[in-house]
Design a protein around this motif. Structure first.
Motif, PDB file in Angstrom:
ATOM      1  N   UNK A 198      -6.313  40.408  39.263  1.00 31.05           N
ATOM      2  CA  UNK A 198      -6.056  40.833  40.643  1.00 31.05           C
ATOM      3  C   UNK A 198      -6.926  40.125  41.676  1.00 31.05           C
ATOM      4  N   UNK A 199      -7.839  39.281  41.225  1.00 32.37           N
ATOM      5  CA  UNK A 199      -8.732  38.641  42.176  1.00 32.37           C
ATOM      6  C   UNK A 199      -9.866  39.539  42.619  1.00 32.37           C
ATOM      7  N   UNK A 200     -10.183  40.559  41.813  1.00 35.22           N
ATOM      8  CA  UNK A 200     -11.266  41.481  42.160  1.00 35.22           C
ATOM      9  C   UNK A 200     -12.595  40.743  42.222  1.00 35.22           C
ATOM     10  N   UNK A 201     -13.388  41.055  43.222  1.00 36.01           N
ATOM     11  CA  UNK A 201     -14.707  40.444  43.376  1.00 36.01           C
ATOM     12  C   UNK A 201     -15.612  40.861  42.219  1.00 36.01           C
ATOM     13  N   UNK A 204     -21.915  37.479  40.852  1.00 33.38           N
ATOM     14  CA  UNK A 204     -22.245  36.237  40.173  1.00 33.38           C
ATOM     15  C   UNK A 204     -21.348  35.084  40.579  1.00 33.38           C
ATOM     16  N   UNK A 205     -20.169  35.403  41.155  1.00 31.23           N
ATOM     17  CA  UNK A 205     -19.227  34.372  41.578  1.00 31.23           C
ATOM     18  C   UNK A 205     -19.281  34.182  43.091  1.00 31.23           C
ATOM     19  N   UNK A 206     -19.116  32.945  43.521  1.00 33.97           N
ATOM     20  CA  UNK A 206     -19.030  32.680  44.955  1.00 33.97           C
ATOM     21  C   UNK A 206     -17.696  33.145  45.517  1.00 33.97           C
ATOM     22  N   UNK A 207     -16.683  33.155  44.658  1.00 33.61           N
ATOM     23  CA  UNK A 207     -15.331  33.505  45.086  1.00 33.61           C
ATOM     24  C   UNK A 207     -14.549  33.964  43.867  1.00 33.61           C
ATOM     25  N   UNK A 208     -13.619  34.877  44.048  1.00 37.21           N
ATOM     26  CA  UNK A 208     -12.698  35.256  42.975  1.00 37.21           C
ATOM     27  C   UNK A 208     -11.276  35.219  43.503  1.00 37.21           C
ATOM     28  N   UNK A 209     -10.345  34.830  42.637  1.00 35.69           N
ATOM     29  CA  UNK A 209      -8.940  34.755  43.019  1.00 35.69           C
ATOM     30  C   UNK A 209      -8.099  35.357  41.899  1.00 35.69           C
ATOM     31  N   UNK A 210      -6.870  35.774  42.201  1.00 33.06           N
ATOM     32  CA  UNK A 210      -5.987  36.288  41.147  1.00 33.06           C
ATOM     33  C   UNK A 210      -5.453  35.146  40.291  1.00 33.06           C
ATOM     34  N   UNK A 211      -4.982  35.480  39.098  1.00 33.84           N
ATOM     35  CA  UNK A 211      -4.469  34.486  38.168  1.00 33.84           C
ATOM     36  C   UNK A 211      -3.352  33.651  38.773  1.00 33.84           C
ATOM     37  N   UNK A 212      -2.597  34.227  39.678  1.00 36.15           N
ATOM     38  CA  UNK A 212      -1.496  33.496  40.307  1.00 36.15           C
ATOM     39  C   UNK A 212      -1.984  32.266  41.062  1.00 36.15           C
ATOM     40  N   UNK A 213      -3.250  32.234  41.437  1.00 38.63           N
ATOM     41  CA  UNK A 213      -3.789  31.098  42.194  1.00 38.63           C
ATOM     42  C   UNK A 213      -4.581  30.135  41.306  1.00 38.63           C
ATOM     43  N   UNK A 214      -4.447  30.260  39.991  1.00 37.13           N
ATOM     44  CA  UNK A 214      -5.238  29.443  39.072  1.00 37.13           C
ATOM     45  C   UNK A 214      -5.076  27.951  39.340  1.00 37.13           C
ATOM     46  N   UNK A 215      -3.846  27.469  39.450  1.00 40.51           N
ATOM     47  CA  UNK A 215      -3.636  26.034  39.631  1.00 40.51           C
ATOM     48  C   UNK A 215      -4.200  25.556  40.961  1.00 40.51           C
ATOM     49  N   UNK A 216      -4.173  26.408  41.967  1.00 38.01           N
ATOM     50  CA  UNK A 216      -4.718  26.027  43.271  1.00 38.01           C
ATOM     51  C   UNK A 216      -6.214  25.746  43.184  1.00 38.01           C
ATOM     52  N   UNK A 217      -6.950  26.623  42.498  1.00 45.21           N
ATOM     53  CA  UNK A 217      -8.402  26.433  42.424  1.00 45.21           C
ATOM     54  C   UNK A 217      -8.775  25.345  41.420  1.00 45.21           C
ATOM     55  N   UNK A 218      -7.926  25.128  40.412  1.00 43.31           N
ATOM     56  CA  UNK A 218      -8.200  24.038  39.470  1.00 43.31           C
ATOM     57  C   UNK A 218      -8.191  22.690  40.184  1.00 43.31           C
TER      58      UNK A 218
END
Length: 344
Positions: A198-201, A204-218
């Motif tokens: 779900x992109x829950x914060x 330890x992470x600077x940012x979190x995103x949902x799995x649907x945005x995986x390719x975008x952050x890759x």
């Protein structure tokens, strides 16, 4: 309260076991910690050969801590492991808790008796695994493989090593392992992006995103660390398209389950030079066959599923089990409970 407890099976990568083939590893101090949970604790540390051969424990246990193959027949060859017939010797109407010595629980979720809580070992190896991932990244950035080769050849050659500051790491899975890896990476100046359902914060992470945005952050990532549980949603998630989405020269670590990444696509990406390296600790078939192309793929580091090896592992396994035994005695909710519908 009278409490019957059984421990059976060898935790993967535990060190200095008394009899690893039989899964006998508890030290006298660790046994004392377990029996001190209540006034009347009956502890049986049973050789796996006895249970696997059909011998039942002396007393029906209320709680068990096991390293077991469960429903995964392909891992029955592992040293000191409790097989499914042996595990079934421990099932009884009084059983309340099955404490797995593994973080992954996909091999147990479909075989749990009704009314028994399944807890995993999430967290016990997080620091050791995170250190292994960071060691791999540093080895690649500082060109240690080349330096050792040059030393062996007595060649004096300066190399274009890199600093990690300013790079970006995407971590698939923001649980204990992923969060600890991100925390250490952050100290080294690596920007970290966590990926969860779900992109829950997550701290330890600077940012979190949902799995649907995986390719975008890759697309903006130098490193991909796979630290997610194996579920129907993550199986095969890191496929050829996901690997292609990584920046050219990207680096991948899988310290979760081999089925999450496409092994053929990863080897191909290494051989083509799209990936500069990979640390693969888990494989669909273990041991990895001698003719598997990953062994010789450029930049590949093949680990025998022991990234969590640590002299502290046994004590940490007992820490979780003792905590849950104390919760059982006190009638409180257990720690590290696995959601059987989700698989983790």
């Amino acid at each position: 309260m009278s409490l019957n407890v059984v421990v059976a099976g060898l935790p993967k990568a535990v060190q200095n076991a008394e009899d690893p083939d039989e899964g006998i590893w508890l030290t006298p101090e660790q046994k004392d910690r377990i029996t001190a949970v209540a006034d009347d604790v009956w502890l049986e540390h049973i050789p796996v050969s006895e249970l696997n051969a059909g011998k039942a424990p002396q007393r029906p246990p209320h709680a068990i801590m096991v390293e077991t193959s469960g429903s995964k027949k392909e891992i029955e060859i592992e040293q000191g492991i409790l097989k499914m017939p042996g595990l079934q010797q421990l099932f009884n109407p009084d059983l309340k808790l099955l404490q797995s010595m593994s973080a992954g629980a996909e091999h147990l979720v479909n075989i749990m008796p009704e009314g028994v809580v399944l807890a995993n070992a999430s967290g016990v190896a997080a620091n050791a695994i995170a250190e292994t991932v960071i060691a791999g990244i540093l080895a690649q950035a500082k060109m240690l493989r080349e330096r050792w080769s040059n030393q062996a050849a007595r060649e004096w050659k300066e190399l274009p090593a890199r600093e990690l500051a300013g790079t970006t790491m995407t971590v698939l899975g923001t649980g204990n392992i992923g969060a600890r890896t991100a925390t250490i990476a952050g100290v080294l100046g690596i920007r970290t992006i966590g990926v969860n359902r779900r992109g829950n914060a997550v701290e330890g992470f600077d940012e979190t995103v949902p799995t649907a945005q995986l390719h975008d952050v890759l697309a903006e990532s130098d490193y991909l660390v796979i630290a997610a549980p194996l579920t129907p949603a993550t199986r095969g998630l890191i496929d050829a398209k996901a690997l292609a989405a990584l920046k050219p020269g990207g680096w991948v670590a899988n310290v979760a389950r081999g089925a999450i990444h496409d092994a053929d696509a990863l080897t191909d990406a290494l051989e083509r030079g799209h990936l500069s390296g990979a640390l693969i600790d888990c494989h669909v078939t273990e041991p990895l066959p001698a003719d598997d192309p990953l062994w010789k793929a450029p930049g590949a580091m093949v680990f025998p599923h022991d990234s969590h090896a640590s002299q502290l592992l046994g004590d940490r396994q007992v820490d979780v089990f003792v905590d849950n035994l104390q919760r059982l005695v006190a009638g409180r909710e257990f720690r590290n409970v696995v959601d059987l519908s989700l698989g983790y």
